[in-house]
Design a protein around this motif. Structure first.
Motif, mmCIF file in Angstrom:
data_model
loop_
_atom_site.group_PDB
_atom_site.id
_atom_site.type_symbol
_atom_site.label_atom_id
_atom_site.label_comp_id
_atom_site.label_asym_id
_atom_site.label_seq_id
_atom_site.Cartn_x
_atom_site.Cartn_y
_atom_site.Cartn_z
ATOM 1 N N SER A 571 0.846 -1.187 0.000
ATOM 2 C CA SER A 571 0.000 0.000 0.000
ATOM 3 C C SER A 571 0.883 1.239 0.000
ATOM 4 O O SER A 571 2.009 1.218 0.510
ATOM 5 N N CYS A 572 0.391 2.313 -0.588
ATOM 6 C CA CYS A 572 1.178 3.529 -0.759
ATOM 7 C C CYS A 572 0.402 4.726 -0.207
ATOM 8 O O CYS A 572 -0.831 4.727 -0.145
ATOM 9 N N GLY A 573 1.147 5.768 0.168
ATOM 10 C CA GLY A 573 0.530 6.982 0.667
ATOM 11 C C GLY A 573 1.520 8.111 0.732
ATOM 12 O O GLY A 573 2.734 7.918 0.606
ATOM 13 N N LEU A 574 1.002 9.325 0.929
ATOM 14 C CA LEU A 574 1.820 10.529 1.022
ATOM 15 C C LEU A 574 1.526 11.235 2.336
ATOM 16 O O LEU A 574 0.369 11.298 2.776
ATOM 17 N N VAL A 668 7.038 9.896 0.818
ATOM 18 C CA VAL A 668 6.377 8.849 0.046
ATOM 19 C C VAL A 668 6.528 7.551 0.827
ATOM 20 O O VAL A 668 7.648 7.084 1.077
ATOM 21 N N ARG A 669 5.416 6.953 1.206
ATOM 22 C CA ARG A 669 5.440 5.748 2.049
ATOM 23 C C ARG A 669 4.877 4.564 1.274
ATOM 24 O O ARG A 669 3.792 4.667 0.684
ATOM 25 N N ARG A 670 5.628 3.475 1.314
ATOM 26 C CA ARG A 670 5.181 2.214 0.704
ATOM 27 C C ARG A 670 5.253 1.146 1.791
ATOM 28 O O ARG A 670 6.345 0.823 2.275
ATOM 29 N N TYR A 671 4.100 0.632 2.169
ATOM 30 C CA TYR A 671 4.035 -0.363 3.237
ATOM 31 C C TYR A 671 4.048 -1.754 2.624
ATOM 32 O O TYR A 671 3.191 -2.087 1.800
ATOM 33 N N VAL A 686 10.331 4.804 3.043
ATOM 34 C CA VAL A 686 10.021 6.224 3.017
ATOM 35 C C VAL A 686 11.059 6.960 2.178
ATOM 36 O O VAL A 686 12.264 6.791 2.376
ATOM 37 N N ASP A 687 10.554 7.770 1.238
ATOM 38 C CA ASP A 687 11.381 8.703 0.468
ATOM 39 C C ASP A 687 10.849 10.110 0.713
ATOM 40 O O ASP A 687 9.625 10.317 0.777
ATOM 41 N N THR A 688 11.736 11.060 0.876
ATOM 42 C CA THR A 688 11.344 12.448 1.142
ATOM 43 C C THR A 688 11.702 13.319 -0.055
ATOM 44 O O THR A 688 12.841 13.299 -0.534
#
Length: 896
Positions: A571-574, A668-671, A686-688
């Motif tokens: 799952s992805c999110g910002l 940017v979060r990818r679980y 996590v990428d910033t």
């Protein structure tokens, strides 16, 4: 004892002779006794016994199993709490797999819970449903069919009485699912004793897979077996533990002890009620003592001691207390038994355990009633014992002065009580706070006679009728002071509670963050899963208009998601990170000292909000500017700048502190559950990335981030259509919302509507009810004191008539006497209540600062609607006294 027997006989004879006064005092004592008896009986009826509690939870089964996790868990003794170290459950076990973990010969009945979307009288509604075999004897006690029969097939159901009304059907009628695919036949009316609300019962084959099972074991289930079931992820509840928790060696008796705070609070509340009744009934006993002062003087002239006179008056309190207790208890029991069905249906929403009373509590209430009667007669008894025999026999009355020591004691008690209430609020101790309020109230009662005497000095400045009324109030302060104090106590208590409720409402309103402008509607897809062919916004607007909603603009909602081709497990999110220099320097989850918590509460960077605790702002929307006005309600100029930022590929936020040098830091979060846990306990990559940003300066205070489609694409994610937002002219009603839900189900994806209705539940009804209660007490006290003054002033009225006073003087005099009692008591009560409320609010705010991150401070808010009602009561009391008083002046022969 002989003197007490004689006093009781005299009191019984006097009660029969003065029936009106007797009925008044008995009613005053019986009313709180009725209320306390009613509460005690209802408490006993609705406090389930261990056997009843086990039957509601387990039916006739020996145990119940609830599957929670794909691994071991640790549960407490009763099965009401657990610790799950493993992952959440994936696929529930089958019935055969459950039988495999139980002792051989065990019988198992599955239970399941779900929600059904059904067509109702107003549109489409979601009703809770229980999947259970109602025909199985093991569920007896959990549910029962009260009419008709249990459902048998997957096209049958049983519904509760509340659900019947919601669905608008009867026994034997059909109920259609919201999508129109399934039709259920109502075969019976079901009742769940633990929940009398809307409920649907389905047979086992018609619902989802069960995750709870009732077990009838051939032998009692042991704790060794419970621990084995815990290792397989099952939570276990045992009938033996529910019936007798002390039977297990791990039983902790401290858990079952009564809460000392609850007991202390109850005692103090009852004490305040007793004080109120004493203050109200005291003047009525003073009426009797004043009417009998000649008889009491004759007793004294014939050798009666002051003790004999006190016992004669105190016996009135004993006799009327016993009668009031008997009447109140009988009426309380009758009211509780007669009103049990109404309480079950509309208050408890559950069946009572049975018709029973609580004898120890009723005995305590009876003793309290007798004590209340004696206390109410205490002051008139001591006053009668000190009266001058010659003055009483001649019909004259000596001047009455308030002793200075009582004024000093009252002032000290009021100051000490206020300080104690403030300390209790600071310590967050309801018992200490109530004790302080009670002490302060008692101090004000002791100060009332001196205050009446002080006001009487200004009587010479008033016209005739109010001057006589003020003089009689001062001369008869032994009866007038309790009446004024009763009004003051009732009004002060109501004002204090009203200010607290109004301040609590104001705090809740200030802390509420609306997701949309008031009355606007969102329509989300179930699970945020968009259909392949979403409906255009015109069809959504048409569905809203068909439901009777006046709709303006309609826009689509998008949220960031993983790009196409990503594995389903990921799952992805910002999120937007709070800049280091603007983040709260205190950890709310850590052990902070009181000094640090106070500093954090005063630091604007630590204002209570999601981003202050987590360090990120997570409410993400993807938009090109079309939905921005509907989501934020910002000013046109502010919206123009924000739209330009979105079209330029930037980010718009609602928190100015998130923008530094025109940019925001986006994470940017990818679980991925397949990854090992990171130090923070998650499995996120996590990428910033820093992007251009703009902070809205107007509109809603809700924390929200709006990403432009270009920014989402740059961050390597995609935008998923998740619903719609609709601007409305007025807030839709519940019926319009149901019709809109019905209309939206016809669209692809069947979006579900939600209306922004504001914080809700913050009207002035509770404060107005308090004001009405205070008004009833005020009218009662004013009526009692006015009647006493009229009884004592008959000779003076005869003198006025003899010197040519108009018959209207009596009516005007009664009006002024009533206004004096009600007006002075209400005014003092408002002043005392507001003062006490300010002290308590200040203490609560100080305690809140030391308890960061709490719910914020209380803004001191005055409920003006309540004060208007309270201050209007004296006018009503005066008008009532003027209308109910005869104009004809009495002519009496005075004894000189």
């Amino acid at each position: 004892m002989r003197s007490w027997r004689a006093a009781l006989r005299i009191a019984a004879r006097e009660a029969r002779r003065a029936r009106a006064r007797t009925a008044l005092v008995v009613a005053m004592i019986a009313l709180p006794v009725l209320a306390l008896s009613y509460v005690a009986v209802n408490y006993d009826m609705f406090r389930l016994t261990p056997a009843e509690r086990a039957e509601r939870r387990l039916g006739t089964a020996d145990a119940s199993l609830t599957w929670l996790v794909d691994g071991p868990l640790t549960q407490n003794l009763r099965g009401g709490g657990w610790v799950i170290p493993g992952d959440p459950p994936t696929t529930a076990p089958t019935l055969d797999e459950v039988r495999a973990v139980l002792p051989p010969g065990s019988r198992v009945v599955p239970l399941g819970e779900t929600r059904l979307a059904l067509r109702t009288t107003t549109g489409v509604g979601e009703l809770p449903a229980t999947v259970v075999d109602l025909a199985d004897p093991m569920v007896r006690g959990i549910a029962s069919v009260v009419e008709g029969r249990a459902p048998a097939g997957d096209r049958e159901m049983a519904v509760s009485a509340e659900a019947l009304r919601r669905l608008g059907v009867g026994l034997g009628d059909d109920v259609t699912s919201a999508d129109g695919v399934r039709v259920y036949r109502v075969t019976g009316v079901v009742e769940f004793p633990a929940d009398l609300g809307e409920m649907v019962a389905l047979p086992p084959d018609a619902g989802p897979v069960a995750q709870r099972w009732l077990v009838d074991a051939p032998e009692p289930v042991t704790w060794e077996q419970v621990e084995q079931l815990n290792q397989r992820g099952f939570l276990v509840e045992l009938r033996t533990v529910l019936l007798d928790p002390a039977a297990d060696p791990r039983y902790d008796p401290s858990v079952a002890d009564a809460d000392a705070t609850v007991v202390g609070t109850g005692v103090l509340v009852a004490g305040l009620g007793v004080l109120e009744v004493v203050l109200l009934a005291g003047p009525a006993f003073a009426v009797g003592a004043r009417r009998r002062r000649r008889d009491l003087a004759l007793v004294a002239a014939n050798g009666g001691t002051p003790a004999h006179l006190r016992r004669i008056v105190l016996a009135d309190g004993v006799v009327l207390g016993v009668v009031g207790a008997a009447v109140g208890i009988v009426l309380g029991i009758a009211a509780a038994f007669a009103g049990r069905p109404l309480v079950e249906e509309y208050v408890a929403q559950a069946r009572a355990g049975g018709y029973r009373v609580l004898p120890p509590a009723l005995l305590a209430v009876a003793g309290l009633a007798v004590a209340t009667g004696v206390l109410a007669a205490m002051v008139p008894a001591f006053t009668a014992a000190r009266q001058d025999v010659v003055t009483a026999l001649s019909g004259r009355r000596g001047a009455v002065r308030s002793r200075r020591r009582w004024l000093v004691v009252g002032l000290l008690a009021a100051a000490t009580g206020t300080a104690l209430a403030a300390a209790g609020a600071a310590w967050v101790s309801e018992t200490v706070m109530l004790a302080g309020l009670a002490l302060a109230e008692l101090g004000l009662v002791l100060c009332t006679p001196s205050l009446i005497g002080l006001l009487a000095r200004f009587g010479r400045l008033l016209p005739l009728a109010p001057r006589i009324a003020l003089r009689d109030t001062a001369r008869n302060r032994a009866a007038a002071a309790p009446a004024i104090a009763a009004v003051m106590a009732a009004v002060a208590g109501s004002v204090m509670i009203g200010v607290y409720l109004a301040s609590d409402r104001a705090r809740s309103v200030e802390g509420y963050q609306p997701a949309l402008p008031h009355g606007y509607v969102t329509a989300w897809y179930d699970g945020f899963a968009p259909p392949s062919d979403p409906a255009p916004v015109e069809r959504v607007a048409a569905a809203a208009r068909d439901a009777g909603i006046e709709v303006g603009a309609v826009a689509r909602l998008h949220q960031p998601t993983c790009p196409p081709g990503t594995a389903e497990r990921i799952s992805c999110g910002l999120t937007v990170a709070v800049p280091a220099g603007r983040a709260c320097p205190y950890d709310p989850s850590g052990a902070l000292e009181a000094r640090d918590r106070r500093r954090a509460a005063e630091d604007p960077r630590c204002a209570v909000g999601y981003h202050t605790i987590s360090g990120v702002l997570a409410d993400s929307v993807v938009d090109d500017g079309s939905a921005l006005p509907l989501l934020t309600g910002a000013d046109p100029d502010d919206l123009r700048r924000a739209t330009e930022m979105l079209r330029a590929g930037g980010v718009v936020v609602t928190e100015p502190g998130l923008v530094v040098d025109g940019q925001v830091a986006v994470e940017v979060r990818r679980y991925d559950p397949a990854l090992p846990p990171d130090p923070g306990g998650g499995r996120a990559v996590v990428d910033t990335v820093r992007l251009p940003g703009y902070a809205l300066t107007s509109g809603l205070s809700a924390e929200r981030v709006v990403y432009s489609p270009a920014a989402v694409d740059r961050l390597g994610l995609a935008a998923a259509h998740t619903g719609f937002v609709l601007a409305t002219a007025t807030e839709p009603t519940t019926g319009q919302e149901d019709r809109l839900r019905d209309g939206l189900r016809a669209l692809p994806g069947s979006p579900v509507p939600a209306v922004e209705r504001g914080p809700g539940g913050y009207g002035d009804l509770d404060a107005i009810l308090l004001a009405i209660a205070a008004g009833v007490v005020t009218l009662g006290a004013a009526g009692i004191a006015t009647g006493l003054a009229a009884a004592d002033g008959r000779a003076d009225l005869s003198t006025l008539a003899a010197v040519g006073a108009s018959p209207r003087v009596r009516r005007l005099l009664s009006l002024c006497q009533s206004g004096m009692i009600a007006g002075l008591g209400s005014l003092l009560g408002v002043v005392a209540g507001l003062t006490g409320a300010v002290v308590v609010m200040f203490a609560l705010n100080e305690a809140g600062r030391a308890d960061w991150p709490g719910g914020g401070t209380y803004p001191v808010t005055v409920p003006w609607s309540m004060l208007t009602v309270v201050l209007a009561v004296p006018v009503v009391a005066m008008l009532g006294a003027g209308l109910l008083t005869r104009s004809r002046l009495p002519v009496e022969r005075r004894i000189v």
